[in-house]
Design an enzyme around this catalytic site. Structure first.
Site, PDB file in Angstrom:
ATOM      1  N   SER A  53     -14.971  11.269   2.097  1.00  0.00           N
ATOM      2  CA  SER A  53     -14.556  12.454   1.339  1.00  0.00           C
ATOM      3  C   SER A  53     -15.500  13.642   1.587  1.00  0.00           C
ATOM      4  O   SER A  53     -16.664  13.466   1.945  1.00  0.00           O
ATOM      5  CB  SER A  53     -14.521  12.140  -0.153  1.00  0.00           C
ATOM      6  OG  SER A  53     -13.725  11.009  -0.387  1.00  0.00           O
TER       7      SER A  53
HETATM    8  N1  SAM Z   1     -15.398   7.511  -1.196  1.00  0.00           N
HETATM    9  C1  SAM Z   1     -15.223   7.087   0.157  1.00  0.00           C
HETATM   10  C2  SAM Z   1     -16.430   7.486   0.979  1.00  0.00           C
HETATM   11  O1  SAM Z   1     -17.387   8.005   0.405  1.00  0.00           O
HETATM   12  O2  SAM Z   1     -16.402   7.242   2.193  1.00  0.00           O
HETATM   13  C3  SAM Z   1     -13.977   7.646   0.768  1.00  0.00           C
HETATM   14  C4  SAM Z   1     -12.787   6.830   0.436  1.00  0.00           C
HETATM   15  S1  SAM Z   1     -11.384   7.104   1.446  1.00  0.00           S
HETATM   16  C5  SAM Z   1     -10.933   8.753   1.019  1.00  0.00           C
HETATM   17  C6  SAM Z   1     -10.225   6.100   0.559  1.00  0.00           C
HETATM   18  C7  SAM Z   1     -10.427   4.621   0.759  1.00  0.00           C
HETATM   19  O3  SAM Z   1      -9.582   3.920  -0.159  1.00  0.00           O
HETATM   20  C8  SAM Z   1     -10.025   4.106   2.136  1.00  0.00           C
HETATM   21  O4  SAM Z   1     -11.128   3.521   2.762  1.00  0.00           O
HETATM   22  C9  SAM Z   1      -8.917   3.085   1.858  1.00  0.00           C
HETATM   23  O5  SAM Z   1      -8.944   1.975   2.732  1.00  0.00           O
HETATM   24  C10 SAM Z   1      -9.236   2.695   0.437  1.00  0.00           C
HETATM   25  N2  SAM Z   1      -8.138   2.085  -0.333  1.00  0.00           N
HETATM   26  C11 SAM Z   1      -6.825   2.420  -0.350  1.00  0.00           C
HETATM   27  N3  SAM Z   1      -6.157   1.628  -1.210  1.00  0.00           N
HETATM   28  C12 SAM Z   1      -7.072   0.794  -1.767  1.00  0.00           C
HETATM   29  C13 SAM Z   1      -6.998  -0.247  -2.739  1.00  0.00           C
HETATM   30  N4  SAM Z   1      -5.854  -0.601  -3.324  1.00  0.00           N
HETATM   31  N5  SAM Z   1      -8.138  -0.890  -3.064  1.00  0.00           N
HETATM   32  C14 SAM Z   1      -9.321  -0.571  -2.486  1.00  0.00           C
HETATM   33  N6  SAM Z   1      -9.441   0.406  -1.562  1.00  0.00           N
HETATM   34  C15 SAM Z   1      -8.335   1.081  -1.207  1.00  0.00           C
END
Ligand code: SAM
Length: 235
Positions: free
Chosen positions: A79
């Site tokens: 993000s």
């Molecule tokens: N906060 C993170 C960082 O600092 O890098 C960025 C997160 S990224 C925008 C969103 C993440 O949510 C992705 O890695 C994706 O694989 C994960 N994701 C999507 N659905 C999910 C779920 N049901 N449970 C856990 N993770 C999930």
């Protein structure tokens, strides 16, 4: 985070680029965070300390302190620094807090929160991304964390209650299981889809057993949360 890199061997060139990154990081905190109203001093210190360049792929490191998300592989992103700061500030963490992040991605937000909270729990759905998290975070000296791979859309019931839950991907709705895993006065920070191309960052605070207040923190842009209490996988 003093001494957290003491185990790493550093060449002269490595030390120079570390210095350059540190200076870009200070600028990022001043221009992207303070200038936009992020005030929490402990959070600003954490954002100055955590090297975002270690959470992005090597070929994109020069962009580590850009005011934007960046790809981290597996069609996912780290993000934008401001959005991480906005969510963490809204979560209102103290050194006693137990916080859960759903969608740990690169682990950057986990590392920031490990400076502020007592214990950080994190779930990442993508196996390949989840696998990299423990060693990356251990290398940075983050010891107060617990990581799990899998679908976190219904929270982590065995470890509940949480003082704060941050969902780092956009959800179709505010999931009831997450609300019920909040401690009294607990905060859920979650981007929610409102029609096509409209995502709102919501803060939900637990005021009583079944009493919740909602605040809209503004428009955001996240990848989708996929799972049981979320969107169905594509295809
Ligand atoms: N906060 C993170 C960082 O600092 O890098 C960025 C997160 S990224 C925008 C969103 C993440 O949510 C992705 O890695 C994706 O694989 C994960 N994701 C999507 N659905 C999910 C779920 N049901 N449970 C856990 N993770 C999930």
């Amino acid at each position: 985070m003093s001494g957290r890199f003491s185990g790493m061997k550093r060449s002269k060139a490595g030390a120079r680029s570390e210095k350059l990154f540190a200076s870009e990081r200070q600028k990022m905190v001043r221009r992207q965070l303070k200038a936009r109203g992020i005030r929490d001093k402990a959070l600003l210190r954490a954002m100055k300390a955590v090297p975002r360049e270690l959470f992005v792929p090597e070929n994109l490191r020069e962009f580590s302190y850009d005011d934007s998300p960046l790809p981290i592989g597996e069609a996912q992103t780290i993000s934008q620094p401001y959005v991480v700061a906005l969510m963490v500030e809204a979560a209102g963490l103290t050194s006693n807090s137990r916080v859960l992040e759903i969608g740990a991605g690169s682990g950057y937000c986990v590392a920031i929160m490990s400076h502020l909270a007592g214990r950080v729990y994190a779930i990442e759905r993508d196996e390949a991304l989840a696998e990299e998290l423990p060693s990356r975070l251990a290398e940075l000296g983050c010891t107060n964390i617990e990581i799990r791979a899998g679908d976190g859309s219904a929270g982590w019931v065995e470890e509940a209650p949480f003082d704060a839950i941050i969902v780092s991907a956009v959800a179709p709705h505010i999931a009831q299981p997450l609300l019920s895993q909040l401690a009294p006065d607990g905060r859920l920070i979650v981007p929610v889809a409102r029609g096509t191309d409209n995502q709102r960052l919501m803060k939900v605070t637990r005021r009583g057993e079944d009493d919740f207040s909602e605040e809209d923190l503004g428009g955001v842009h996240f990848v989708p949360l996929i799972g049981e209490e979320a969107f169905a996988p594509a295809g």
